[in-house]
Enzyme design. Structure first.
Site, short mmCIF file in Angstrom:
data_model
loop_
_atom_site.label_atom_id
_atom_site.label_comp_id
_atom_site.label_asym_id
_atom_site.label_seq_id
_atom_site.Cartn_x
_atom_site.Cartn_y
_atom_site.Cartn_z
CE LYS A 357 -4.24 -1.90 2.02
NZ LYS A 357 -5.36 -1.38 1.29
CB THR A 381 9.10 -13.42 -13.20
OG1 THR A 381 8.81 -14.73 -13.65
CG2 THR A 381 9.76 -12.63 -14.33
#
Lengths: 500, 500
Positions: A357, A381
């Protein structure tokens, strides 16, 4: 860009002049003044109901592509500034919800625009690396300058992730890996471990569990969701784990008036935690970790005392469970300290602290021993996004330079005093004003009235969010100042007058 | 920025002149020529072993913060261009691994830099919205222009997410929600459903399962990990679900030479799929969905025939399971078609197609009926990132304008012919060259030799990646042209000569 900003400054000046002659804002305690001139607007400005016609039109378009039941309205982010969110119908609203608590220093902060305008930074935005194998040169330095400069006490390691759910998912994995390694006595996994895990079987995939609390929210992917218990619609129909769920204290507010009753309630919950750890151990589902929010946010801004968290932390230690403090919503300064758990004043508050956030990047801090010995065990990844680290670095600079945590405490006091005043004057409507810094909440009689209040506030130029069954949560930016609190209080005061 | 590019162009020109006099590159079939002048380098340039001293120094720094066992080397992304990745020691390598297959049109593509330099776009990068409640004005339009312009056949809905794992996690949730809704006969959930789901119990949390394949990879969060079966270290010690795992065909290559044997192997696997669906139904764990990669990537570039996928799709239909095609690695053009499943030539290839990596944003396309009727069921704070959609939009423009999928097919043919030639000349070392477009792979005798080849290639200026136990996977960008294939083939040819 410079010319746009100039135009905006002119518009703001013009508006300030207009405002002087317009008596629309009244203040409870003092005039809504601004401490310093900046590029922000000086108040809401409403042109239509919200959502307005353009928002409704766009919602119809989007509805052909996605479920739009949760859409509030469409935004003009280019025109939004500081604490003011502008919508596509030209309405300008003071934002106390800030994209579910995820805008740290307001919309279009000049410092962040500057980061974007620096040609040296462009590469970080267009070449997203696989951080776990090919990090950019400045990656360790940026981690040290940004994330590790705000590392919670005792935690010197950090792993970035793309979002809050991924952060918690990977934290849970780190917990399981650590726990099993301890069980194995630090020995290498056996061939049976390696073979069985590939087909989802024990011993390679042990039946561990994470203990969580009723009312808690830790994300919505399958692992996280097994520890989330705030609203049925988040969990309905999704296959999950049989993991222990303890009651979270249901305290009475203001806390200082109900010390004895609250202490009893907390003792009851802590006892249940220990019982569950024993019960699940007997079931063969060792509790490898305990996850808890310092303030249950989505679940209704439920607080517990420092004493509760200290004892919970002790229980975790006693039973050899990792103590994971989820600061995805509470972290980043809104409570007046950078991490809400700092209010506990403990030397060893947590083994893991997850964030997202307002931090712009997801991730989690952790104790040294929670780093898996082997590579690729905590891996994906992208493993975060250096462009978000870059922006976070600048956010932290602004927080320090402008002493924003002090501002949060000051603005929070004004906001809290106002809420206390409201609940004293409207006891049939409002109760349980509570919180720290500007991370505040208040309860409304019932869900329907709460939702109505939020809609009325929006139409008067204030964006609020609900939480729990019947609470309003306040999640302003860190650049929300005392005068912004006054703007809100004046508007809300007018709305409440209808409920006399 | 313009001056930097100018400097670089001068440097490239200088280099081209130098190159003309340097006979270091020999070509198997024809000279490594470039079709058009661009800002890319014209070949690798190596100054140190990789990782070099600066990379090793940075790895030591990072090791104080994270496990660095997977770090290959540190990169200078500012200096990287097109298909060439530059490291912090000044080594310039032709990149055929591209950040685990996630760089669509090369490093620092001018079109992407332009997106960043457009002041109108800045706001999307500094104001990350909560897309599910407060989307920006251009959100529906951008979805239509970008993602929906490449929607797989029959799929008109799309949900963006932050990464590949979140995409699959949410796709699985959508599958469960759809399946349970069907079981309930489209009736509203009961009070018992709502109450029980909050405490992780049936009937609110039913025991559904997703059928996956051995060797498959679908991500590493807890839900995804239950369907991932490529390497033990990904799964070891992590609590998981008892879900059905079918064998994936182990075909012999080249496919056209082993049609009969392969058809038998595929029939065996399909039979097992049906058996598992029945077996898990009897266990009370209904198979709500089947997830499969068109080419098992992480698991070793395992292919199956169009016939296999058609029959698998039919089995899904027959048993009422959602058919989820995971194109996180295969999607985005590398196979010569935008989606690998297009090679199947089916009218109704999938109910869900998930994506990430080269798409820059995660997400999944889905059938209309997989949209939950209620809001907040597929939801999180960010639900993707509009700044990634913006970049994706430009990537798609470049793919179309420059006909990159045709280029992929052309470059892929050169690469494949080269691999066939290698395996004919080194049958004791290389076998099973396979793939589509530039999405190719070849097997090496054993894991150690494969790893050695990759390290040797790196030290000669080519970045490669492994997959499965002993395969090398080729995952170049979409701007990888025939002359890049020649550069690689020449270098690899020299390396192989050592194995004569």
């Amino acid at each position: 860009m410079a010319s746009t900003l100039l135009c905006r400054q002119l518009a703001v000046n013009l508006q300030q002049n207009l405002r002087l002659s317009a008596p629309s804002y009244r203040c409870i305690s003092k005039a809504a003044t601004k401490s310093s001139p900046d590029l922000e607007f000086d108040g809401p400005s409403m042109k239509t109901e919200v959502p307005g016609p353009r928002s409704r039109e766009l919602t119809e378009q989007l509805d052909k592509i996605q479920n739009t039941g949760a859409i509030n309205f469409f935004c003009n982010y280019e025109e939004s500034r500081g604490n003011y969110l502008v919508d596509v119908d030209g309405n300008r609203m003071l934002d106390l919800y800030t994209q579910i608590s995820s805008i740290p220093i307001g919309y279009n902060h000049p410092a962040l625009l500057k980061v974007m305008q620096n040609p040296q930074n462009l590469s970080a935005f267009v070449n997203r690396p696989a951080l776990g194998i090919l990090p950019p040169e400045n990656f360790p330095g940026n981690l040290l300058d940004a994330l590790l400069s705000i590392a919670p006490k005792g935690l010197r390691k950090v792993q970035t992730m793309a979002c809050g759910s991924c952060s918690n998912e990977n934290a849970y994995k780190a917990i399981f890996i650590w726990y099993r390694n301890k069980e194995r006595g630090n020995m290498k996994p056996t061939k049976e471990d390696l073979d069985s895990c590939l087909i989802n079987q024990a011993p390679g995939c042990p039946e561990f569990s994470i203990l969580s609390f009723m009312g808690g929210f830790h994300g919505r992917t399958l692992g996280c969701l097994a520890t989330t218990h705030s609203k049925a619609m988040h969990k309905l129909d999704v296959t999950t784990f049989d993991w222990p769920i303890a009651p979270f204290p249901r305290l009475r507010y203001p806390l200082e008036e109900f010390v004895r009753e609250n202490a009893q309630e907390e003792a009851r919950c802590l006892e249940e935690v220990e019982d569950l750890i024993v019960k699940y151990r007997k079931k063969g589902k060792m509790v490898a970790g305990i996850v808890v929010e310092p303030i249950q946010s989505e679940g209704g801004d439920n607080h517990a005392s420092t004493d509760f968290f200290k004892k919970l932390r002790d229980i975790a230690k006693k039973h050899g469970c990792v103590f994971h403090v989820d600061e995805v919503q509470t972290g980043g300064g809104g409570t007046g300290k950078f991490w809400a758990h700092e209010h506990w004043g403990m030397d060893d508050p947590a083994d893991i602290v997850s964030f997202s956030k307002k931090m712009l990047t997801g991730g989690y801090f952790h104790k040294d021993e929670l780093t898996p010995a082997e590579p690729y065990r905590i891996f994906n990844t992208w493993m975060g996004d250096p462009s978000k680290n870059l922006l976070l670095n600048e956010v932290l600079n602004v927080i320090r330079t402008e002493n924003l945590l002090d501002e949060v405490s000051r603005a929070g006091k004004v906001l809290m005093d106002g809420l206390y005043d409201f609940q004293a004057r409207y006891p049939h409507l409002l109760s349980a004003a509570r919180g720290q810094g500007t991370f505040l909440a208040i309860d409304v009689t019932d869900e329907a009235t709460r939702n109505n209040l939020i809609i009325k506030a929006r139409n008067k130029g204030v964006v609020l969010g609900g939480c729990g069954e019947r609470s309003i949560r306040f999640r302003p930016t860190l650049v929300f100042k005392q005068h912004h609190a006054h703007v809100f209080l004046n508007i809300f005061n007018d709305i409440l007058a209808e409920y006399k």
